[in-house]
Enzyme design. Sequence first.
Site, PDB file in Angstrom:
ATOM      1  N   LEU A  38       0.823  -1.204   0.000  1.00  0.00           N
ATOM      2  CA  LEU A  38       0.000   0.000   0.000  1.00  0.00           C
ATOM      3  C   LEU A  38       0.858   1.254   0.000  1.00  0.00           C
ATOM      4  O   LEU A  38       1.820   1.363   0.760  1.00  0.00           O
ATOM      5  CB  LEU A  38      -0.919   0.010   1.216  1.00  0.00           C
ATOM      6  CG  LEU A  38      -1.813   1.247   1.337  1.00  0.00           C
ATOM      7  CD1 LEU A  38      -2.840   1.282   0.225  1.00  0.00           C
ATOM      8  CD2 LEU A  38      -2.486   1.313   2.693  1.00  0.00           C
ATOM      9  N   GLN A  89      -3.863  -7.094  -7.393  1.00  0.00           N
ATOM     10  CA  GLN A  89      -4.280  -7.726  -6.143  1.00  0.00           C
ATOM     11  C   GLN A  89      -5.635  -7.171  -5.695  1.00  0.00           C
ATOM     12  O   GLN A  89      -5.834  -5.960  -5.649  1.00  0.00           O
ATOM     13  CB  GLN A  89      -3.276  -7.524  -5.008  1.00  0.00           C
ATOM     14  CG  GLN A  89      -3.660  -8.378  -3.793  1.00  0.00           C
ATOM     15  CD  GLN A  89      -2.777  -8.186  -2.591  1.00  0.00           C
ATOM     16  OE1 GLN A  89      -2.730  -7.097  -2.025  1.00  0.00           O
ATOM     17  NE2 GLN A  89      -2.082  -9.255  -2.179  1.00  0.00           N
ATOM     18  N   CYS A 119      -2.967  -9.756   4.661  1.00  0.00           N
ATOM     19  CA  CYS A 119      -2.857  -8.510   5.416  1.00  0.00           C
ATOM     20  C   CYS A 119      -3.560  -8.628   6.764  1.00  0.00           C
ATOM     21  O   CYS A 119      -4.722  -9.037   6.826  1.00  0.00           O
ATOM     22  CB  CYS A 119      -3.448  -7.355   4.617  1.00  0.00           C
ATOM     23  SG  CYS A 119      -3.289  -5.762   5.449  1.00  0.00           S
ATOM     24  N   LYS A 158      -2.364 -14.861  -2.048  1.00  0.00           N
ATOM     25  CA  LYS A 158      -1.228 -14.523  -1.182  1.00  0.00           C
ATOM     26  C   LYS A 158      -1.688 -14.683   0.261  1.00  0.00           C
ATOM     27  O   LYS A 158      -2.681 -14.089   0.676  1.00  0.00           O
ATOM     28  CB  LYS A 158      -0.748 -13.094  -1.429  1.00  0.00           C
ATOM     29  CG  LYS A 158       0.517 -12.749  -0.648  1.00  0.00           C
ATOM     30  CD  LYS A 158       1.044 -11.373  -1.038  1.00  0.00           C
ATOM     31  CE  LYS A 158       2.418 -11.110  -0.406  1.00  0.00           C
ATOM     32  NZ  LYS A 158       2.397 -11.016   1.051  1.00  0.00           N
ATOM     33  N   HIS A 190       3.679 -15.918   2.651  1.00  0.00           N
ATOM     34  CA  HIS A 190       4.525 -15.156   3.565  1.00  0.00           C
ATOM     35  C   HIS A 190       4.900 -16.093   4.705  1.00  0.00           C
ATOM     36  O   HIS A 190       4.020 -16.598   5.410  1.00  0.00           O
ATOM     37  CB  HIS A 190       3.764 -13.937   4.083  1.00  0.00           C
ATOM     38  CG  HIS A 190       4.615 -12.997   4.890  1.00  0.00           C
ATOM     39  ND1 HIS A 190       4.336 -11.655   4.987  1.00  0.00           N
ATOM     40  CD2 HIS A 190       5.720 -13.189   5.647  1.00  0.00           C
ATOM     41  CE1 HIS A 190       5.233 -11.066   5.756  1.00  0.00           C
ATOM     42  NE2 HIS A 190       6.081 -11.984   6.173  1.00  0.00           N
ATOM     43  N   GLY A 252       9.695  -7.808  -0.813  1.00  0.00           N
ATOM     44  CA  GLY A 252       8.834  -6.694  -0.453  1.00  0.00           C
ATOM     45  C   GLY A 252       9.592  -5.405  -0.246  1.00  0.00           C
ATOM     46  O   GLY A 252      10.091  -4.788  -1.181  1.00  0.00           O
ATOM     47  N   ARG A 253       9.725  -4.974   1.014  1.00  0.00           N
ATOM     48  CA  ARG A 253      10.255  -3.646   1.317  1.00  0.00           C
ATOM     49  C   ARG A 253      11.619  -3.370   0.711  1.00  0.00           C
ATOM     50  O   ARG A 253      11.905  -2.250   0.289  1.00  0.00           O
ATOM     51  CB  ARG A 253      10.320  -3.466   2.845  1.00  0.00           C
ATOM     52  CG  ARG A 253       8.966  -3.250   3.492  1.00  0.00           C
ATOM     53  CD  ARG A 253       9.050  -3.378   4.999  1.00  0.00           C
ATOM     54  NE  ARG A 253       9.233  -4.759   5.423  1.00  0.00           N
ATOM     55  CZ  ARG A 253       9.546  -5.130   6.645  1.00  0.00           C
ATOM     56  NH1 ARG A 253       9.746  -4.213   7.578  1.00  0.00           N
ATOM     57  NH2 ARG A 253       9.663  -6.409   6.969  1.00  0.00           N
TER      58      ARG A 253
END
Length: 346
Positions: A38, A89, A119, A158, A190, A252-253
Amino acid sequence: MSPESTPFSAPAPDPVPAPAPVSATPRLDRRLSVAPMLDWTDRHYRYFARLITRHTLLYTEMVTTGALIHGVRARFLRYDPAEHPVALQLGGSDPAQMAECARMGADWGYDELNINVGCPSDRVQSGRFGACLMAEPELVADCVAAMKAAVAIPVTVKTRIGIDERDSYEELAAFTRILQDAGCDALIVHARKAWLKGLSPRENRDVPPLRYDVVHRLKADFLALPMVINGGITTLEQTTEQLAVMDGVMIGREAYQNPWLLAAADQAIFGAGTSPPTPHAVLEALVPYIEQRLAEGVPLNAMTRHLLGLFHARPGAKAWRRHLSQQAHRPGAGVEVLLEAMRRVG
C-alpha cells in the site's frame, strides 16, 4: 498503516469506460516478483521498476472490490502497458463481487489476479478480507472458483502460514489443498504467521518468526501447485538459494527501499543476455513518463518519492535524497528538479 495492502475509500461511480488491452504475458514467469504494498507499488513505482528489470513480476497495491464496483475504476486500474508483466491484487470475500472485479481486471489487461489473504490490519479484518480469511478456507476457495469461472488469466492467493493460535502445519496443508482443488493457479506464502490481535501490521512484518522450513515442506507436499515464498528475503543471492526449493520468490520492502537490487535480476534470475542499465540511464528514460504525468496534473513528488532509494549506499545518495525531498513537493516543480538531483550523484 501497513504498506501491506489496506482498503481504499470509494469515490463517485466510474464515468470512464475501461480499455481492453490484451495481456502481454501469456505465461507468467514467477521466479522473482515485487510484493503488493500500500502507498508504495502504485503505477509510478511500477513504471520506474520496469525500467530497472524487464522480467520481474510486479503487483499493484491491493484494491478492494468496493472501490472497483462503486468507485472510479480508472483511478485504481490504469497502468502503462510497459508495466507488463503486472498482476492486480484484490481484497474482498464475496465470490460474486470478486468475480465481477476479476472481469474488470482481465478487461484492463492484467496478467494475473491475486487474492489478499495475508494482510493483518484491523481495517482489512473489519472488511472481512486479508489474513482473517485463513479461518474460512471454503470461502476463499469459493472466491477462487468464481474468479476462475469468470476469467481466463491466472488467479492466485497470497497468504500467511497461519493466524493466531491456528498455526499448525496440518491446518495450513488443509487450507492449501482446498485452494488447489478450487483451481488456484499459484500460492504466495509469507513465511510468518499473523497475529490478528495484539500486534500492529508493522509488527506483523517483523515479530512473528520466519519459518522457511514450513513453506519448503508445503511445497514438497504440493509439488503440482506453483508456490512462491515471501518474507525477509533481501538479496538476489538469497533468491537463488530459495529457487532451489521454490518456484518463485517475492521481495517486499527491500525492492522498494533499495530498488537497484533488481538491476541484476534479469541476468541472475531470468538468464537474460542483456546487461543491466545504469541508474542515470534509468532516470533519463523516466523523464518522458514524468513529463506526461505532469501534463496530466500529477504532482512531481507523487513520482519522485519512489526514487529516493535508487542510489542506496552509493556516493551522493544523501544529496540525491535531500534535493528531491526538499524541492519536488513545491508548487510547479518539474523535471528540472530531477535533472538537478541527478547532477548531485556520480
